[in-house]
Design an enzyme around this catalytic site. Structure first.
Site, short mmCIF file in Angstrom:
data_model
loop_
_atom_site.label_atom_id
_atom_site.label_comp_id
_atom_site.label_asym_id
_atom_site.label_seq_id
_atom_site.Cartn_x
_atom_site.Cartn_y
_atom_site.Cartn_z
N CYS A 2 43.25 17.12 29.08
CA CYS A 2 42.02 16.35 28.90
C CYS A 2 41.44 16.75 27.55
O CYS A 2 41.19 17.94 27.31
CB CYS A 2 41.04 16.68 30.03
SG CYS A 2 39.38 15.98 29.82
N CYS A 37 41.98 10.66 24.05
CA CYS A 37 41.70 10.78 25.48
C CYS A 37 42.99 10.50 26.22
O CYS A 37 43.64 9.47 25.96
CB CYS A 37 40.60 9.81 25.90
SG CYS A 37 40.32 9.73 27.69
#
Length: 288
Positions: free
Chosen positions: A80, A195
């Site tokens: 992440c 992302c």
């Protein structure tokens, strides 16, 4: 890259706010099919990019410290970008014996790829505003102009696509339009994904963007780095945990999500008891 041959089982934990890290899990499984992977998604406070930094750091450190104690992985992949750019240092301080593999914006890769010296980053609002990004540019792309664009709804679009639903091209185009409306956008030739969720809409990103854009997805590079780290670790003392996908809250449309999981090595989802970590800070919905 040659698939590493391990003399004993290997067990890693991959962590994300939702399903984004599963793209990295797929890359790891391709390189190291014998590795047991536990997956933990913090769906209780998804999306991370819209949360307060101090709250997130505290929550991530508490949640992963708990998961390390319970699951006993040999390494943790923080799959992440928001969590990596925010909490990697704090995680390494809290768990100094644990190898952490992060996922950071591919600024160095973009600088090596571009021919025009105008590069883009598509990321969450938190990642685009964080000082970490400025440091990456100063270190690895000082001669490049960086267009960092926040796409607050794109992770939710990726969650929908992962579940098998169609997201209109017009919605994707609206999310990324800011990349192509700057004064220097005509020279933009390379865009990195900041992302991990965006892996699942990459085909649409290519389709709705101007021709000539090179899109960079770090998932495979993170997978290769993870394989390298695993090859340096000592033998695992016991058989690893069976591969399971844990979620800190019931994900939206879980039936559709479960149907997609076997392709990533998981058959079902399990709820993680996260009572020992800080509760959500605000009422931001975690629904995609």
């Amino acid at each position: 890259m040659t698939t590493p041959a391990f003399s004993s089982p290997r067990h890693i934990l991959a962590f994300d706010s939702g399903i984004g890290g599963l793209g990295i899990v797929r890359a790891i499984r391709t390189l190291c099919p014998a590795v047991s992977v536990s997956y933990l998604a913090d769906t209780a406070v998804f999306p991370y990019g819209e949360q307060d930094d101090a709250f997130l750091t505290n929550r991530i450190v508490s949640l992963l410290s708990d998961a390390i104690q319970r699951l006993k992985p040999q390494a943790v992949v923080v799959a992440c970008n928001t969590a990596s750019t925010l909490a990697l240092d704090a995680l390494r301080i809290a768990c100094p014996a644990m190898p952490f593999i992060g996922c950071v914006p591919p600024i160095r890769w973009a600088a090596r790829t571009t021919k025009t010296h105008v590069i883009g980053l598509l990321a969450t609002r938190a990642t685009t505003k964080r000082p970490y990004l400025s440091k990456l540019q100063a270190l690895y792309a000082p001669d490049c102009t960086l267009i960092a664009h926040a796409a607050p709804g794109l992770a939710a679009c990726a969650e929908q696509v992962f579940r098998g639903y169609a997201v209109p091209d017009a919605v994707i185009r609206a999310e990324i339009d800011g990349l192509f409306t700057r004064d220097c956008s005509a020279q933009l030739d390379t865009v990195g994904l900041g992302c991990t969720h965006y892996t699942f809409v990459l085909d649409q990103l290519r389709a709705v963007s101007p021709p000539g854009i090179t899109w960079l997805d770090p998932a495979e590079a993170v997978g290769r780095h993870t394989a390298t780290i695993l090859s340096t670790l000592p033998d695992y003392a016991t058989m690893p945990e069976p591969a399971r996908a844990w979620f800190t809250a019931e994900p939206p449309d879980s039936a559709a999500l479960i149907k997609a999981l076997p392709a990533y090595g998981f058959e079902d989802i399990a709820l993680w008891d996260a009572e020992s970590v800080p509760a959500r800070l605000n009422a931001t919905s975690h629904h995609a």
